[in-house]
Motif scaffolding. Structure first.
Motif: not given
Length: 246
Positions: A82-83, A86-91, A112-116
């Motif tokens: 979820e994070y 909601a925060n693409p590129g932050d992790v 988890l999100v289907e988009d690395t």
């Protein structure tokens, strides 16, 4: 039988040593299935299928803890997903680029999100560096051994999101493996309803020209079948993430 265990600065040096040793059955090496990935991605020059012979399997690779910064705003895989959304590129994920852990994390993030592309992968290979950088906040996510995760978690230096390992892994049998009772934070991907596992063998290898009678005496045919199966599996993963160069 007397024997000597030799440690090398890098796995690649050890593999080259076995590759170039006399094929008399007296020089054995060990490696995990990540050696397949490293060769296919171009980060290793040793092909364990063609440059060596696999003559035995010691065990299946154990699970790895997936760790995050102390006080991270996510405590498990569902919250991490979820994070990220909601925060693409932050992790920022620390891994061995072009190696085993990049493939491992690519598979996890896709599940988890289907988009690395929503996360950033950076070079961070050694476990010591991963622990230090996660604890300091320089990177957000990494993997490490369960004993190290237990120790750092007890000191409040990181957040354990769960574990990623073989299909057979559970909190119960992992507790037996490490000799310590693990709580719910160490739940595996499958126990957290995430459809990704990491199944890889630890192989015993010898120089490729080792006579068949020596290889067969160790356990050649069964090991060869296991390697072929894992080669196909790991090759599919490497291809799917666009890292295959061989």
């Amino acid at each position: 039988m007397n024997f000597v265990v030799t440690n090398y600065d890098t796995g690649e040096v050890g593999m080259e040593h076995v590759k170039n040793a006399d094929p008399d059955g007296l020089t054995l090496g060990t490696c995990h299935g990540g050696a397949i990935i490293q060769y296919l991605c171009g980060s290793s020059e040793v092909n364990i299928k063609d440059d060596l012979k696999v003559v035995g399997i010691m065990n299946q690779g154990g699970p790895q803890a997936i760790i995050a910064n102390p006080g991270a705003p996510y405590k498990n895989f569902a919250e991490l997903a979820e994070y990220i959304k909601a925060n693409p590129g932050d992790v920022v994920i620390g891994c061995s680029l072009g190696g085993t852990t990049q493939i491992l994390f690519t598979a996890l993030i896709e599940a988890l999100v289907e988009d690395t592309s929503l996360v950033n992968f950076v070079q961070c290979s050694s476990e010591a560096d991963k622990l230090t950088n996660v604890a300091s906040g320089s990177i957000n996510i990494a993997n490490c051994s369960i004993p190290n995760a237990l120790s750092y978690d007890a000191d409040g230096k990181l957040t354990v999101l769960g574990t990623l390992g073989p299909k057979v892994a559970t909190i119960e049998n992992m507790s037996e493996l490490v000799g310590a009772e693990l709580d719910a934070k160490f739940a595996t991907t499958q126990e957290q309803n995430v459809s990704v596992t990491w199944d890889s063998n630890y192989y015993v290898v010898v120089p490729k020209d080792t006579p068949d009678e020596i290889c067969i005496a160790i356990n050649y045919e069964d090991s060869k079948k296991a390697l072929e199966s894992e080669w196909e599996f790991q090759g599919g993963l490497v291809t799917s993430v666009g890292l295959k160069v061989r």
